[in-house]
Design an enzyme around this catalytic site. Sequence first.
Site, PDB file in Angstrom:
ATOM      1  N   GLY A   1      10.753  43.988  25.693  1.00  0.00           N
ATOM      2  CA  GLY A   1      11.253  42.601  25.729  1.00  0.00           C
ATOM      3  C   GLY A   1      11.849  42.206  24.385  1.00  0.00           C
ATOM      4  O   GLY A   1      11.292  42.527  23.340  1.00  0.00           O
TER       5      GLY A   1
ATOM      6  N   ARG B   1      13.807  48.760  29.079  1.00  0.00           N
ATOM      7  CA  ARG B   1      12.540  49.449  29.333  1.00  0.00           C
ATOM      8  C   ARG B   1      12.944  50.761  30.015  1.00  0.00           C
ATOM      9  O   ARG B   1      13.703  50.732  30.982  1.00  0.00           O
ATOM     10  CB  ARG B   1      11.636  48.599  30.225  1.00  0.00           C
ATOM     11  CG  ARG B   1      11.341  47.204  29.629  1.00  0.00           C
ATOM     12  CD  ARG B   1      10.234  46.510  30.388  1.00  0.00           C
ATOM     13  NE  ARG B   1      10.179  45.068  30.120  1.00  0.00           N
ATOM     14  CZ  ARG B   1       9.542  44.513  29.093  1.00  0.00           C
ATOM     15  NH1 ARG B   1       8.916  45.254  28.219  1.00  0.00           N
ATOM     16  NH2 ARG B   1       9.527  43.193  28.948  1.00  0.00           N
TER      17      ARG B   1
ATOM     18  N   ASP C   1       3.911  46.741  22.527  1.00  0.00           N
ATOM     19  CA  ASP C   1       2.918  47.730  22.905  1.00  0.00           C
ATOM     20  C   ASP C   1       3.494  48.984  23.600  1.00  0.00           C
ATOM     21  O   ASP C   1       3.257  50.119  23.158  1.00  0.00           O
ATOM     22  CB  ASP C   1       2.010  46.965  23.891  1.00  0.00           C
ATOM     23  CG  ASP C   1       0.693  47.595  24.066  1.00  0.00           C
ATOM     24  OD1 ASP C   1       0.106  47.987  23.053  1.00  0.00           O
ATOM     25  OD2 ASP C   1       0.271  47.727  25.225  1.00  0.00           O
TER      26      ASP C   1
ATOM     27  N   THR D   1       7.511  41.440  19.318  1.00  0.00           N
ATOM     28  CA  THR D   1       7.142  40.889  20.629  1.00  0.00           C
ATOM     29  C   THR D   1       6.671  39.454  20.443  1.00  0.00           C
ATOM     30  O   THR D   1       5.986  39.154  19.457  1.00  0.00           O
ATOM     31  CB  THR D   1       6.016  41.705  21.307  1.00  0.00           C
ATOM     32  OG1 THR D   1       5.504  40.956  22.420  1.00  0.00           O
ATOM     33  CG2 THR D   1       4.842  42.016  20.378  1.00  0.00           C
TER      34      THR D   1
ATOM     35  N   ASP E   1       4.464  38.177  22.192  1.00  0.00           N
ATOM     36  CA  ASP E   1       3.082  38.081  22.688  1.00  0.00           C
ATOM     37  C   ASP E   1       2.013  38.060  21.587  1.00  0.00           C
ATOM     38  O   ASP E   1       0.876  37.652  21.833  1.00  0.00           O
ATOM     39  CB  ASP E   1       2.773  39.255  23.635  1.00  0.00           C
ATOM     40  CG  ASP E   1       3.687  39.285  24.847  1.00  0.00           C
ATOM     41  OD1 ASP E   1       4.283  38.245  25.157  1.00  0.00           O
ATOM     42  OD2 ASP E   1       3.812  40.351  25.477  1.00  0.00           O
TER      43      ASP E   1
ATOM     44  N   ASP F   1       0.367  40.500  20.467  1.00  0.00           N
ATOM     45  CA  ASP F   1      -0.805  41.247  20.949  1.00  0.00           C
ATOM     46  C   ASP F   1      -0.987  42.608  20.284  1.00  0.00           C
ATOM     47  O   ASP F   1      -1.675  43.468  20.828  1.00  0.00           O
ATOM     48  CB  ASP F   1      -0.714  41.415  22.483  1.00  0.00           C
ATOM     49  CG  ASP F   1       0.545  42.148  22.903  1.00  0.00           C
ATOM     50  OD1 ASP F   1       1.454  42.323  22.070  1.00  0.00           O
ATOM     51  OD2 ASP F   1       0.631  42.555  24.074  1.00  0.00           O
TER      52      ASP F   1
ATOM     53  N   ARG G   1       1.838  38.169  28.502  1.00  0.00           N
ATOM     54  CA  ARG G   1       1.359  39.325  29.268  1.00  0.00           C
ATOM     55  C   ARG G   1      -0.145  39.220  29.455  1.00  0.00           C
ATOM     56  O   ARG G   1      -0.586  38.361  30.203  1.00  0.00           O
ATOM     57  CB  ARG G   1       1.758  40.643  28.577  1.00  0.00           C
ATOM     58  CG  ARG G   1       1.887  41.777  29.563  1.00  0.00           C
ATOM     59  CD  ARG G   1       2.312  43.054  28.879  1.00  0.00           C
ATOM     60  NE  ARG G   1       3.687  43.066  28.462  1.00  0.00           N
ATOM     61  CZ  ARG G   1       4.708  43.401  29.244  1.00  0.00           C
ATOM     62  NH1 ARG G   1       4.504  43.754  30.474  1.00  0.00           N
ATOM     63  NH2 ARG G   1       5.934  43.387  28.797  1.00  0.00           N
TER      64      ARG G   1
HETATM   65  O1  F6P Z   1       6.232  41.342  26.258  1.00  0.00           O
HETATM   66  C1  F6P Z   1       7.071  40.231  26.233  1.00  0.00           C
HETATM   67  C2  F6P Z   1       7.143  39.565  27.572  1.00  0.00           C
HETATM   68  O2  F6P Z   1       7.997  38.443  27.451  1.00  0.00           O
HETATM   69  C3  F6P Z   1       5.807  39.183  28.181  1.00  0.00           C
HETATM   70  O3  F6P Z   1       5.278  37.995  27.630  1.00  0.00           O
HETATM   71  C4  F6P Z   1       6.165  39.074  29.648  1.00  0.00           C
HETATM   72  O4  F6P Z   1       5.045  39.301  30.454  1.00  0.00           O
HETATM   73  C5  F6P Z   1       7.165  40.182  29.824  1.00  0.00           C
HETATM   74  O5  F6P Z   1       7.708  40.439  28.543  1.00  0.00           O
HETATM   75  C6  F6P Z   1       8.276  39.861  30.785  1.00  0.00           C
HETATM   76  O6  F6P Z   1       9.094  40.991  30.895  1.00  0.00           O
HETATM   77  P1  F6P Z   1      10.530  41.020  31.605  1.00  0.00           P
HETATM   78  O7  F6P Z   1      11.513  40.362  30.693  1.00  0.00           O
HETATM   79  O8  F6P Z   1      10.803  42.478  31.759  1.00  0.00           O
HETATM   80  O9  F6P Z   1      10.381  40.265  32.876  1.00  0.00           O
END
Ligand code: F6P
Length: 326
Positions: A14, A75, A106, A129, A131, A133, A175
């Site tokens: 992300g 990803r 992560d 990130t 998050d 985390d 997340r």
């Molecule tokens: O890891 C960052 C994040 O924004 C999380 O908070 C969230 O769960 C996820 O990515 C969403 O991912 P995507 O943009 O692939 O929907």
Amino acid sequence: MSKIESIGILTSGGDAPGMNAAIRAVTRAGIFAGFKVFGIYRGFKGLISDEIEEFSTQNVSNIIQRGGTILKTARCKEFQTPEGRQCAYDVLRRHGIDALVVIGGDGSLTGARIFANEFSFPIVGLPGTIDNDLYGTDSTIGYDTALNTIMECVDKIRDTATSHERLFFIEVMGRDAGFLALNGAIASGAEAAIIPEFSTQTDQLADLIDHGFRKSKNSSIVLVAESPLTGGAMGLAKRMEEEYPQYDVRVTILGHLQRGGSPSAFDRILASRMGAAAVDALLDDQRNVMIGIKNDEIVYVPFTKAIKNDKPINTELINTQRRLSI
Ligand code: F6P
């Protein structure tokens, strides 16, 4: 250890505000140190498909203030296979790139760790990130900006919540981590934060909200972390409506707007320091570490620690949030 002459930078997973500031810092500190610097587009996916360009200092001009990532991100499933990683290694060899700086969360650092071990390839990670985390750093790149975005959104929702005397459930990202929800609740004066690290029963929550309404509050805001453990804002709102029909409930899911926007000064400085530190780490023969900042000091966190250890939520924050929302 063989001398590093040329480094590649990629962003993965992300996007997070401040990634551009990090790309700029790695590029410029790298060139300053005498390295050739290559930008790798679309994360590990672009590495496998050879989307690589040599960067000069001009490639990273005028980007410190921009959200997102100029390198794009993805990803990548293929990188999870040995064949995909072999292909990535061959591409790096072809370009003469002998070290990588990986900016991501992560999942990205997990991929980086596997690759680094498999090919004895020097990699330094930067925690990118929203998050927050990743273990071993007080803050990740993008977290502060996302927190400010959440605060501004909740401030706005508060206006309509107060006017209509409503109970709002606002879902924020993270997340499996509750940092955005908990600190977002403190910063916006929300009545409660529902986070995956601590379980809260609906009757406890209803008591708290009831108490507030009886006392004089005419609206309530609950920040909910998006994790399956919390049930998300929709799930929680549904349960509350069924059990406590006296509330006029609304739900807002902040979603991807939390990932956008110009990075805060804090994130720009954090990303700049971490990016420069990544180059120092490579010059210092550090391998397979994530750069962190703890108590304002640069630290090297082994990938295994940064990824595997759950970053604990400070219980003092939970107590503070609860005491200040009475
Ligand atoms: O890891 C960052 C994040 O924004 C999380 O908070 C969230 O769960 C996820 O990515 C969403 O991912 P995507 O943009 O692939 O929907």
